[in-house]
Write a protein that holds these residues in place. Structure first.
Motif, short mmCIF file in Angstrom:
data_model
loop_
_atom_site.label_atom_id
_atom_site.label_comp_id
_atom_site.label_asym_id
_atom_site.label_seq_id
_atom_site.Cartn_x
_atom_site.Cartn_y
_atom_site.Cartn_z
N LYS A 54 -32.27 -17.67 74.05
CA LYS A 54 -32.87 -18.53 75.08
C LYS A 54 -33.90 -17.81 75.95
N ARG A 56 -32.79 -15.94 78.41
CA ARG A 56 -32.15 -16.29 79.68
C ARG A 56 -31.82 -15.05 80.50
N SER A 141 -27.44 -25.16 77.97
CA SER A 141 -28.33 -26.12 77.33
C SER A 141 -29.15 -25.38 76.27
N ASN A 143 -32.08 -25.08 75.12
CA ASN A 143 -33.54 -24.98 75.23
C ASN A 143 -33.93 -23.52 75.46
N SER A 149 -34.13 -29.40 79.27
CA SER A 149 -32.96 -29.37 78.39
C SER A 149 -33.15 -30.35 77.23
N GLU A 178 -27.84 -32.63 82.65
CA GLU A 178 -26.67 -31.77 82.50
C GLU A 178 -25.54 -32.19 83.45
MG MG Z 1 -29.85 -25.06 81.21
#
Ligand code: MG
Ligand code: TXA
Length: 340
Positions: A54, A56, A141, A143, A149, A178
């Motif tokens: 991701k 992230r 999520s 994405n 998302s 979400e």
């Molecule tokens: Mg998210």
């Protein structure tokens, strides 16, 4: 590079995906809110792959998904009577509870925090998949970090093709934003992210419900926050989004006076589109549930308009609308023009 496969959620395919999880791999899964990027929550190496796929930030913790309330006990150090009551009232469904984490749970999944976010979804495919995995499932999520998302298997494919082998296709997500994330502590609930389970619904179980500051206000990157997700950029299309809080008349007046070069619009379905500008719509004006379901898809479609600036209509502020508003102001980087 390999091609990611979108699979129909047959018993065999659910088992195939569960086998991937047990081998330490990632799979895209449907839930009633948005699609998730799943890994075995107990496998530190597998969870690390989520952050990489991701892009992230590592201090932004993941939600751990279960398919039966009894699976919560090894994950938390305390399951208070209030948390239990909330679970019995709102699970399976779009509610995530942040609770004190058990010492045995690895720190990668909780981003180094001493709490863990847990959710039991209602989506049949999600539950059958978690049950087949026989382990709790970490799933943010599905994405790329910072993008809207995904609410369809195709959205997940568009973001993660070549990164994961399989996506289970459960159709378009019913809720579309979400889950509501809450912290539960000392008989108090703090809403960290609004969603389909509303403040009024939570108040039927607990009198003391408040909303965290970062939900509607911009926080600085060094702010001390109750949920790391509050400080990161979210849901951002390529174009700059400007949210206009106004009647449709005032919205139109504002556009009339603005530079219309490379400009697009994000309107409601029943707004009379008087401008010949590239436009996406995200639901009917008075129907916040419809807006909620279609918002992320509309934000993704903005990228196909090839414009630099998008003026977006502001939704109604009922309780479902609050969850939509929360995503919209983030998509707009908190840039709101108020014309009341
Ligand atoms: Mg998210
Ligand atoms: O509906 C959903 O919740 C979806 C589906 C897949 O279940 N999942 C999801 O996960 O939205 P994610 O990772 O995109 O968002 C989780 C949010 C983040 O804002 C994160 O900061 C917050 O929950 N969070 C997770 N663990 C937390 C914790 N221990 N304390 C505070 N916030 C936490």
């Amino acid at each position: 590079m390999f091609e990611t496969q979108i699979l129909q959620p047959s018993i065999e395919n659910i088992q195939l995906c569960a086998d991937m999880i047990n081998k330490g791999e990632l799979v895209g899964i449907p839930t009633e809110t948005v699609y998730g990027l799943a890994a075995n929550a107990l496998d530190e190496q597998a969870v690390k792959k989520i952050y990489i796929a991701k892009g992230r930030p590592q201090d932004n913790p993941l939600i751990v998904h279960i398919s039966d309330i009894s699976q919560i006990y090894p994950l938390v150090s305390e399951f208070s009577p209030l948390a239990e009551k909330l679970a019995k009232t709102f699970w399976g469904g779009p509610l995530t509870m942040v609770l004190p984490k058990s010492t045995s749970l690895n720190e990668v999944v909780t981003g180094g925090l001493d709490t863990v976010a847990v959710r039991l979804p209602s989506h049949t495919v999600a539950c059958e998949f978690i049950t087949a995995c026989k382990v709790p499932i970490a799933a943010p999520s599905a994405n790329i970090s910072g993008k809207p998302s995904p609410t369809t298997a195709q959205h997940v494919y568009n973001d993660l093709n070549g990164n994961i082998k399989y996506i289970l296709d459960g159709g378009a997500c019913e809720v579309g934003v979400e889950s509501t994330v809450i912290s539960v502590q000392d008989e108090k609930i703090v809403v960290l992210r609004p969603g389909d389970v509303t403040v009024s619904q939570l108040k039927t179980v607990c009198e003391d419900v408040s909303v965290a500051k970062g939900v509607t206000q911009r926080l600085s990157m060094d702010a001390k926050v109750s949920s790391p997700g509050l400080k990161y950029k979210h849901y951002a299309p390529k174009a700059k989004v400007i949210l206009i809080d106004a009647t449709y008349e005032a919205f139109c007046d504002y556009i009339r006076q603005s530079d219309k070069q490379n400009v697009g619009l994000m309107l409601f379905d029943d707004d009379d589109n008087v401008f010949e500008l590239p436009t996406v719509t995200y639901g009917k004006r008075q129907d916040t549930a419809d807006q909620r379901k279609r918002l992320f898809s509309a934000l993704r479609r903005l990228d196909t308009l090839k414009v630099d600036t998008v003026y977006a209509r502001f939704n109604n502020e009922d309780e479902i609308g609050f969850a939509v508003y929360n995503r919209l102001i983030r998509a707009a980087g908190f840039e709101v023009i108020k014309l009341w």
